[in-house]
Structure formats: structure tokens, C-alpha cells
Design an enzyme around this catalytic site. Structure first.
Site, PDB file in Angstrom:
ATOM      1  N   ARG A 123       0.853  -1.186   0.000  1.00  0.00           N
ATOM      2  CA  ARG A 123       0.000   0.000   0.000  1.00  0.00           C
ATOM      3  C   ARG A 123       0.891   1.239   0.000  1.00  0.00           C
ATOM      4  O   ARG A 123       1.041   1.938   1.006  1.00  0.00           O
ATOM      5  CB  ARG A 123      -0.916  -0.018   1.223  1.00  0.00           C
ATOM      6  CG  ARG A 123      -1.762  -1.260   1.355  1.00  0.00           C
ATOM      7  CD  ARG A 123      -2.930  -1.260   0.419  1.00  0.00           C
ATOM      8  NE  ARG A 123      -3.963  -0.335   0.875  1.00  0.00           N
ATOM      9  CZ  ARG A 123      -5.161  -0.248   0.317  1.00  0.00           C
ATOM     10  NH1 ARG A 123      -5.477  -0.990  -0.717  1.00  0.00           N
ATOM     11  NH2 ARG A 123      -6.056   0.607   0.797  1.00  0.00           N
ATOM     12  N   GLN A 128      -0.200   2.564  -6.291  1.00  0.00           N
ATOM     13  CA  GLN A 128      -1.614   2.904  -6.390  1.00  0.00           C
ATOM     14  C   GLN A 128      -2.221   2.572  -7.748  1.00  0.00           C
ATOM     15  O   GLN A 128      -3.371   2.139  -7.835  1.00  0.00           O
ATOM     16  CB  GLN A 128      -1.820   4.392  -6.081  1.00  0.00           C
ATOM     17  CG  GLN A 128      -1.706   4.720  -4.598  1.00  0.00           C
ATOM     18  CD  GLN A 128      -1.922   6.197  -4.323  1.00  0.00           C
ATOM     19  OE1 GLN A 128      -1.965   7.012  -5.240  1.00  0.00           O
ATOM     20  NE2 GLN A 128      -2.047   6.545  -3.055  1.00  0.00           N
ATOM     21  N   ASP A 131      -3.419  -1.059  -7.889  1.00  0.00           N
ATOM     22  CA  ASP A 131      -4.158  -1.527  -6.713  1.00  0.00           C
ATOM     23  C   ASP A 131      -5.557  -2.022  -7.076  1.00  0.00           C
ATOM     24  O   ASP A 131      -6.529  -1.261  -7.086  1.00  0.00           O
ATOM     25  CB  ASP A 131      -4.237  -0.410  -5.680  1.00  0.00           C
ATOM     26  CG  ASP A 131      -4.744  -0.886  -4.327  1.00  0.00           C
ATOM     27  OD1 ASP A 131      -5.201  -2.043  -4.237  1.00  0.00           O
ATOM     28  OD2 ASP A 131      -4.691  -0.110  -3.358  1.00  0.00           O
ATOM     29  N   SER A 134      -8.371  -1.644  -4.336  1.00  0.00           N
ATOM     30  CA  SER A 134      -8.982  -0.317  -4.265  1.00  0.00           C
ATOM     31  C   SER A 134      -9.911  -0.060  -5.446  1.00  0.00           C
ATOM     32  O   SER A 134     -11.017   0.464  -5.272  1.00  0.00           O
ATOM     33  CB  SER A 134      -7.900   0.764  -4.217  1.00  0.00           C
ATOM     34  OG  SER A 134      -7.216   0.731  -2.983  1.00  0.00           O
ATOM     35  N   TYR A 228      -4.671  -1.102   6.447  1.00  0.00           N
ATOM     36  CA  TYR A 228      -5.901  -1.834   6.724  1.00  0.00           C
ATOM     37  C   TYR A 228      -6.190  -1.815   8.218  1.00  0.00           C
ATOM     38  O   TYR A 228      -5.291  -1.738   9.052  1.00  0.00           O
ATOM     39  CB  TYR A 228      -5.777  -3.296   6.260  1.00  0.00           C
ATOM     40  CG  TYR A 228      -5.683  -3.443   4.769  1.00  0.00           C
ATOM     41  CD1 TYR A 228      -6.805  -3.304   3.971  1.00  0.00           C
ATOM     42  CD2 TYR A 228      -4.462  -3.708   4.150  1.00  0.00           C
ATOM     43  CE1 TYR A 228      -6.718  -3.432   2.592  1.00  0.00           C
ATOM     44  CE2 TYR A 228      -4.364  -3.839   2.778  1.00  0.00           C
ATOM     45  CZ  TYR A 228      -5.490  -3.696   2.003  1.00  0.00           C
ATOM     46  OH  TYR A 228      -5.407  -3.823   0.644  1.00  0.00           O
TER      47      TYR A 228
END
Length: 378
Positions: A123, A128, A131, A134, A228
Site C-alpha cells: 500500500r 496505487q 491496486d 482499491s 488496513y
């Protein structure tokens, strides 16, 4: 030239691992792309679009031959042991791994296949664009609100009419990661008032930034590596339930999104808390497939719980694959994540040689994605 293969997903999964746009990007990197006939049907993409993007659209024996020769197999749902077994030694796979049980790890080791699991993606800012958790949570959070709205026997927005005023629906969201924040934003756009809770340190500010009220359960905050939430100890979990119970009882809609990759979802809401909601209220559990945040929720099913507050039921919806209910855009996002990882895997060959696909152990993103099998675990 490396061969990248994408197959139709098993029955029940509507998403695809590649779109024509992703195919075009991978071909530009210098790879050969093979897709199975009908791969994008549920995502509203036809075979001609894949072919125009540069993919070979195959079926039958030619496809089977390509799978056996594949350098990289990209997928959405976890691969079966049978599918792993047909891959050549040294082949790579990229997709969602799900809970990696001993049998699947053994199958990977026996076949000599190197698996990259999106659940293990670090993360970090750099990761990103790759991901999947997400991007798919974005779709899931949006879908959860729609599932609630079509079942709620009330308006979401405030309505002021000559016949009287209809108050806005009250929505409570538990878990404010990507899915939770998207659920809040969607409910707010539909005109509901929203309150939310999460145990991560940054959650209060995030909730307020999208126009919702933060529910302070008074149990402190906790966060695992990667951002998380971490499961609370039993006493803290009970305290959290007691603190949020009045808010849930006052809500028209409850949406739960709390999940911990690779682990059973935390139980946030008891059956008694559901029964205390008003008749006609709706509870949507996005974590139903991983154990459920709501006691009694079942993946892919709608359950009715008798309300203790009058005549009527509370509807509990256990979503099995919320992102898969929006296959066109969920596939678009997933495939872009896939092509971004493939770009990272691509290494330029020596002068005049074709690019290859390699896992650089010094790269923190690729090292994080790498699944350790029984044989290569230190």
C-alpha cells in the site's frame, strides 16, 4: 516475444482480466497477447474489439497450445489447481489469489509456476495505479448503496411537497476504506444523511471530508500494515458494538464494508442489533463472502429478520461479488491495474532482442506481489 494469455473466467464471474485498451497497451510493450473467445461478453466488449487491439482471439486446440506456452496468465478469480497444472514451469500468473490454501500452494510448487497476487500489493503511492483491491472496492461501495436504495421503502433524499415533507434517509456505514468512502459519497449524492465509523486513525478526518458524521465508538484506533484496519480484541469489539448499536437502530440503511485481506471479516453487527432496526430497514454486507460483518448474512442471498420494533422485517443483503455486478467499469479498472503491473514486469532485452517478463526481487512492488510457496519459503 513473451506471451500474455487471458481466459474467460469461471461461471459466476462477469469481469475479465483484460480489455481491448489494456491489450493495446501490452502489445505496445512488445508482447504477444492471446485471449479466449468471448472473454469480454459480460463486460460489453466483443471479440472484434480485442482483435482490432492486437490480440489473437482463440478457442479450442490453438488456445490450449497458447496456454501451455504462456509466459504470463492474467486472471480475476483465484486459479484452480487444474488450470495451474497445465502451465509450463517458470510461467507467471497475475490476479486475485484468495485464501491460498495448502493445496493451491502445492499446485504452484509442483508446476513450477510463479504467482503474483494482487492481495499482497504494497500500500504505497507508487503501487496505487496497480491496486486492484482499491479499484474494485470503488465499484463495490457504489453498488452497495444502489442495492440498499432499490429495497428501501422510503426516499433517500429530502422531499418538500404540498402533501408534506419527507425526511431524508439515514445511512450508517461501518468501515471507511475505499468501499466505505464511495458508499458514503454515493449515499450523500442521493440525498441521505450519513454517519460512519472505522477504527483506523485517519478515518474521522476521511469521513468528515466527504460530508458525513463520524461515529466515535470510544474504543481507540488500530491499524495494520498497509493501512488496513486490524481486528479488535474481543472486549474492544464488544465495546464498539455497544457504542454503534444506537446509531444502527436509528438508521434506515446500514452498509458494512470492513474486510482484512486474507482473513475472516470482523463481526461488527449482531443479530440482535439487526432486529433492533426499524421495519423496512435495509442492511447490506459487502464482506459476506469473507465471513460477514453482519451476523446471519449469506453471500448472494437476501435474508429477512423480524424487527423487534413493529410489524415488518429488516432486509439483510449479503453481496457475493459487488464489483462483478458492474462488469463493464469494474473490468475497465481491473484491466488497467493489470496492464500497469505488466509494464513494471517488462524488461528490455539486449539490443535487437524482444522485451521479456521478469520479477525483479529488488522491486518492492513486485516482491510484495510474489506468492511464496512451501518450497521457496525460508
Amino acid at each position: 516475444m513473451s506471451i500474455v494469455v487471458a481466459l474467460r473466467e469461471p461461471d459466476g464471474e462477469t469481469r475479465a482480466a483484460l480489455t481491448p485498451e489494456a491489450v493495446r497497451a501490452i502489445v505496445r510493450l512488445g508482447h504477444r497477447v492471446v485471449v479466449q473467445t468471448g472473454i469480454g461478453t459480460h463486460a460489453t466488449r466483443n471479440d472484434g474489439e480485442y482483435a482490432d487491439a492486437g490480440a489473437e482471439v482463440l478457442e479450442g486446440a490453438p488456445l490450449a497450445e497458447s496456454v501451455r506456452a504462456a509466459d504470463l496468465l492474467v486472471h480475476v478469480v483465484p486459479l484452480s489447481e487444474e488450470r495451474i497444472a497445465v502451465l509450463r514451469s517458470g510461467a507467471l500468473t497475475l490476479g486475485l489469489a484468495g485464501p491460498l490454501d495448502g493445496d493451491r500452494r502445492a499446485a504452484l510448487a509442483a508446476a513450477g509456476v510463479v504467482a503474483l497476487a494482487f492481495e499482497q500489493l504494497p500500500r504505497t503511492s507508487r503501487a496505487q495505479a496497480m491496486d486492484v483491491l482499491s479499484s474494485q472496492a470503488l465499484a463495490a461501495g457504489y453498488r452497495a448503496v444502489l442495492e440498499a436504495a432499490i429495497r428501501l421503502p422510503r426516499f433517500f433524499p429530502l422531499a418538500m411537497t404540498a402533501a408534506g415533507t419527507v425526511p431524508p434517509a439515514k445511512v450508517v456505514v461501518l468501515g471507511v476504506g475505499v468501499a466505505g468512502l464511495q458508499a458514503i459519497a454515493t449515499a450523500r449524492r442521493l440525498g441521505a444523511t450519513v454517519a460512519a465509523n472505522d477504527i483506523r486513525p485517519s478515518s474521522a478526518e476521511e469521513v468528515r471530508s466527504v460530508g458525513a458524521t463520524f461515529i466515535d465508538a470510544g474504543v481507540g484506533t488500530d491499524q495494520a500494515a498497509g493501512g488496513y484496519a486490524r481486528s479488535l480484541a474481543s472486549t474492544a469489539a464488544e465495546a464498539q458494538q455497544q457504542a454503534i448499536a444506537p446509531h444502527i437502530a436509528d438508521a434506515d440503511v446500514l452498509i458494512t464494508t470492513a474486510a482484512i485481506p486474507g482473513r475472516t471479516a470482523p463481526r461488527l453487527v449482531t443479530a440482535a442489533m439487526v432486529a433492533a432496526m426499524r421495519p423496512g430497514s435495509v442492511a447490506v454486507d459487502l464482506a459476506a463472502s469473507s465471513g460477514g460483518n453482519i451476523e446471519g448474512s449469506t453471500p448472494g442471498e437476501e435474508t429477512r429478520v423480524t424487527s423487534s420494533r413493529g410489524v415488518g422485517d429488516v432486509v439483510v443483503v449479503g453481496l457475493a461479488n459487488a464489483a462483478g455486478d458492474l462488469p463493464a467499469d469494474a473490468t475497465r479498472l481491473y484491466a488497467k491495474n493489470v496492464s500497469n503491473v505488466i509494464e513494471l514486469l517488462t524488461t528490455s532485452g539486449t539490443e535487437g532482442a524482444d522485451p521479456t517478463l521478469e520479477v525483479d526481487p529488488a522491486d518492492d512492488v513486485l516482491a510484495g506481489l510474489l506468492v511464496r510457496t512451501e518450497e521457496d519459503t525460508p
